[in-house]
Design an enzyme around this catalytic site. Structure first.
Site, mmCIF file in Angstrom:
data_model
loop_
_atom_site.group_PDB
_atom_site.id
_atom_site.type_symbol
_atom_site.label_atom_id
_atom_site.label_comp_id
_atom_site.label_asym_id
_atom_site.label_seq_id
_atom_site.Cartn_x
_atom_site.Cartn_y
_atom_site.Cartn_z
ATOM 1 N N GLN A 5 3.277 7.515 15.363
ATOM 2 C CA GLN A 5 2.636 8.828 15.488
ATOM 3 C C GLN A 5 2.245 9.333 14.112
ATOM 4 O O GLN A 5 2.862 9.001 13.107
ATOM 5 C CB GLN A 5 3.584 9.816 16.168
ATOM 6 C CG GLN A 5 4.938 9.920 15.493
ATOM 7 C CD GLN A 5 5.886 10.868 16.198
ATOM 8 O OE1 GLN A 5 5.554 11.441 17.221
ATOM 9 N NE2 GLN A 5 7.061 11.059 15.636
ATOM 10 N N TYR B 192 0.837 -1.204 0.000
ATOM 11 C CA TYR B 192 0.000 0.000 0.000
ATOM 12 C C TYR B 192 0.875 1.259 0.000
ATOM 13 O O TYR B 192 0.726 2.127 -0.859
ATOM 14 C CB TYR B 192 -0.888 -0.034 1.246
ATOM 15 C CG TYR B 192 -1.885 1.093 1.379
ATOM 16 C CD1 TYR B 192 -3.063 1.117 0.635
ATOM 17 C CD2 TYR B 192 -1.660 2.122 2.297
ATOM 18 C CE1 TYR B 192 -3.983 2.147 0.795
ATOM 19 C CE2 TYR B 192 -2.582 3.150 2.460
ATOM 20 C CZ TYR B 192 -3.740 3.148 1.707
ATOM 21 O OH TYR B 192 -4.657 4.177 1.874
HETATM 22 P P1 NAD Z 1 -12.821 1.768 0.902
HETATM 23 O O1 NAD Z 1 -12.148 0.442 1.011
HETATM 24 O O2 NAD Z 1 -14.108 1.957 1.619
HETATM 25 O O3 NAD Z 1 -13.062 2.163 -0.610
HETATM 26 C C1 NAD Z 1 -12.237 1.760 -1.663
HETATM 27 C C2 NAD Z 1 -13.124 1.405 -2.848
HETATM 28 O O4 NAD Z 1 -12.306 1.016 -3.967
HETATM 29 C C3 NAD Z 1 -14.043 0.208 -2.550
HETATM 30 O O5 NAD Z 1 -15.344 0.509 -2.966
HETATM 31 C C4 NAD Z 1 -13.427 -0.924 -3.359
HETATM 32 O O6 NAD Z 1 -14.371 -1.906 -3.730
HETATM 33 C C5 NAD Z 1 -12.853 -0.170 -4.537
HETATM 34 N N1 NAD Z 1 -11.752 -0.859 -5.227
HETATM 35 C C6 NAD Z 1 -10.677 -1.473 -4.671
HETATM 36 N N2 NAD Z 1 -9.875 -1.953 -5.630
HETATM 37 C C7 NAD Z 1 -10.452 -1.654 -6.825
HETATM 38 C C8 NAD Z 1 -10.113 -1.890 -8.179
HETATM 39 N N3 NAD Z 1 -8.993 -2.551 -8.508
HETATM 40 N N4 NAD Z 1 -10.940 -1.425 -9.145
HETATM 41 C C9 NAD Z 1 -12.090 -0.761 -8.832
HETATM 42 N N5 NAD Z 1 -12.472 -0.516 -7.572
HETATM 43 C C10 NAD Z 1 -11.658 -0.958 -6.568
HETATM 44 O O7 NAD Z 1 -11.744 2.854 1.383
HETATM 45 P P2 NAD Z 1 -11.895 4.428 1.576
HETATM 46 O O8 NAD Z 1 -11.616 4.727 2.997
HETATM 47 O O9 NAD Z 1 -13.149 4.912 0.965
HETATM 48 O O10 NAD Z 1 -10.631 4.942 0.741
HETATM 49 C C11 NAD Z 1 -10.776 5.517 -0.543
HETATM 50 C C12 NAD Z 1 -9.419 5.994 -1.033
HETATM 51 O O11 NAD Z 1 -8.885 6.958 -0.124
HETATM 52 C C13 NAD Z 1 -8.381 4.899 -1.168
HETATM 53 O O12 NAD Z 1 -7.604 5.128 -2.329
HETATM 54 C C14 NAD Z 1 -7.526 5.060 0.060
HETATM 55 O O13 NAD Z 1 -6.211 4.617 -0.151
HETATM 56 C C15 NAD Z 1 -7.586 6.563 0.279
HETATM 57 N N6 NAD Z 1 -7.360 6.917 1.691
HETATM 58 C C16 NAD Z 1 -8.343 6.746 2.620
HETATM 59 C C17 NAD Z 1 -8.081 7.068 3.949
HETATM 60 C C18 NAD Z 1 -9.128 6.928 5.022
HETATM 61 O O14 NAD Z 1 -8.814 7.182 6.183
HETATM 62 N N7 NAD Z 1 -10.356 6.593 4.743
HETATM 63 C C19 NAD Z 1 -6.803 7.540 4.326
HETATM 64 C C20 NAD Z 1 -5.841 7.675 3.341
HETATM 65 C C21 NAD Z 1 -6.120 7.371 2.024
#
Ligand code: NAD
Ligand code: UDP
Length: 316
Positions: free
Chosen positions: A278, A147
């Site tokens: 942290q 990741y």
């Molecule tokens: P989540 O797991 O709820 O959502 C991710 C979505 O992407 C899901 O609906 C999943 O089915 C879809 N997905 C995964 N692989 C895929 C693929 N190969 N093709 C098509 N769809 C695919 O996570 P989230 O919290 O909504 O995160 C969304 C984005 O934000 C991600 O890229 C994550 O890395 C980033 N992010 C989130 C956070 C957080 O705290 N929520 C923090 C840092 C980064």
């Protein structure tokens, strides 16, 4: 009234994606929500399905995609350590091949493209709080690397596409965000603690609970996405988006117990390998360039999230 745009949201059926789709529909745009449903669910966007300007598409971004769009938000990628470590090779494919495919789409359609990057690019940081100029302390071969390094490589690709093909890019480094529509079994700390507290089960603290995180409520984060995307073209990021309020995991557990009125006890579990000690965003750049800062503090956001999980568990 702003101009209606055709906007692609990858990962649109996930936690953040579903909130973003909702916001873009409310702002009067045509939204194509793309997802392979690895961690996302149709339930998250059920309420949007009868909207005439909302379209759902099952697709995996590791494969090429041909569409006509004006803007792309690339969110597709599992975000919880449990889920991104389940199939680490697929995680790297999603972050790297997925980015190449979406950047190719942006290049062909000349659309502006947003990347959901992460505070994980800082790894286990030695600089605190983390400004965007900090280059991070990341293990390239550990369980989180699929990741962390995948997201770092995606940032590289975004900036190379900008330099080489003059793409209009936006890169947000998102810090831990929480709120309604997190998956109850997602494994992330806020959803775990709330579900455990509501069920009266032990609250699982990994390690001594003295590691810190900074938690941003989802509505604040989505406002940041929209502002970054709407900013002048020289505002590419990377830009930290997160709430600087920093708490230990133990403090979070205590707040959840207090706000739910739960009788759950605290239980300790081993600290996962490479778990950062942290994390706190320096959001000076977001404050000064897009006038953004979070408005919802932890207790208020937890209250809203607890009410969501209460009703989900009652329906289950
Ligand atoms: P989540 O797991 O709820 O959502 C991710 C979505 O992407 C899901 O609906 C999943 O089915 C879809 N997905 C995964 N692989 C895929 C693929 N190969 N093709 C098509 N769809 C695919 O996570 P989230 O919290 O909504 O995160 C969304 C984005 O934000 C991600 O890229 C994550 O890395 C980033 N992010 C989130 C956070 C957080 O705290 N929520 C923090 C840092 C980064
Ligand atoms: N954590 C915990 N108990 C849990 C889930 C997570 O103590 O049930 C800890 C985890 O070890 C980490 C922090 O909470 O230190 C945040 O974990 P999360 O998986 O939410 O996100 P991360 O920021 O580590 O990607």
């Amino acid at each position: 009234m702003q101009t209606r745009k055709r906007i692609l949201v990858t990962g649109g059926a996930g936690f953040l994606g579903s909130h973003l789709c909702e916001r873009l529909i409310n702002d009067g745009h045509d939204v194509i929500c793309l997802d392979n449903y690895f961690t996302g669910t149709r339930d998250n966007i059920l309420h949007l399905l009868d909207q005439p300007h909302f379209e759902l598409m099952r697709h995996d971004i590791t494969f090429p995609l041909y569409l006509e769009v004006d803007e792309i938000y690339n969110l597709a990628c599992p975000a919880s350590p449990v889920h991104y470590q389940f199939d680490p090779v697929q995680t790297t494919k999603t972050t790297v091949h997925g980015a190449i495919n979406m950047l190719g789409l942006a290049k062909r359609t000349k659309s502006k493209i947003f990347q959901a990057s992460t505070s994980e690019v800082y790894g286990d940081p030695e600089v605190h709080p983390q400004p965007e100029s900090y280059r991070g302390s990341v293990n390239p071969i550990g369980p989180r690397s699929c990741y962390d390094e995948g997201k770092r490589c995606a940032e590289t690709l975004f900036f190379d596409y900008k330099r080489q093909h003059n793409l209009n890019i936006r890169v947000a480094r998102i810090f831990n965000t929480y709120g309604p529509r997190m998956h109850p079994n997602d494994g992330r700390v806020v959803s775990n603690f709330i579900v455990q507290a509501l069920k009266g089960e032990p609250i699982t603290i990994y390690g001594d609970g003295e590691q810190t995180r900074s938690f941003c409520y989802v509505d604040d984060l989505i406002e940041g996405f929209i502002r970054l995307m709407a900013a002048p073209d020289d505002v590419t990021g990377p830009m930290n988006l997160g709430n600087p309020g920093e708490f230990t995991i133990r403090e979070l557990a205590e707040a959840v117990i207090r706000l739910t009125g739960s009788s759950s006890e605290l239980a300790t579990r081993p600290l996962p390998e490479d778990d950062p000690m942290q994390r706190q965003p320096d959001i000076t750049l977001a404050r000064t360039t897009i006038g953004w800062e979070p408005t919802i503090q932890l207790e208020e956001g937890l209250g809203k999230t607890i009410r969501y999980f209460e009703s989900e568990l009652a329906d289950a």
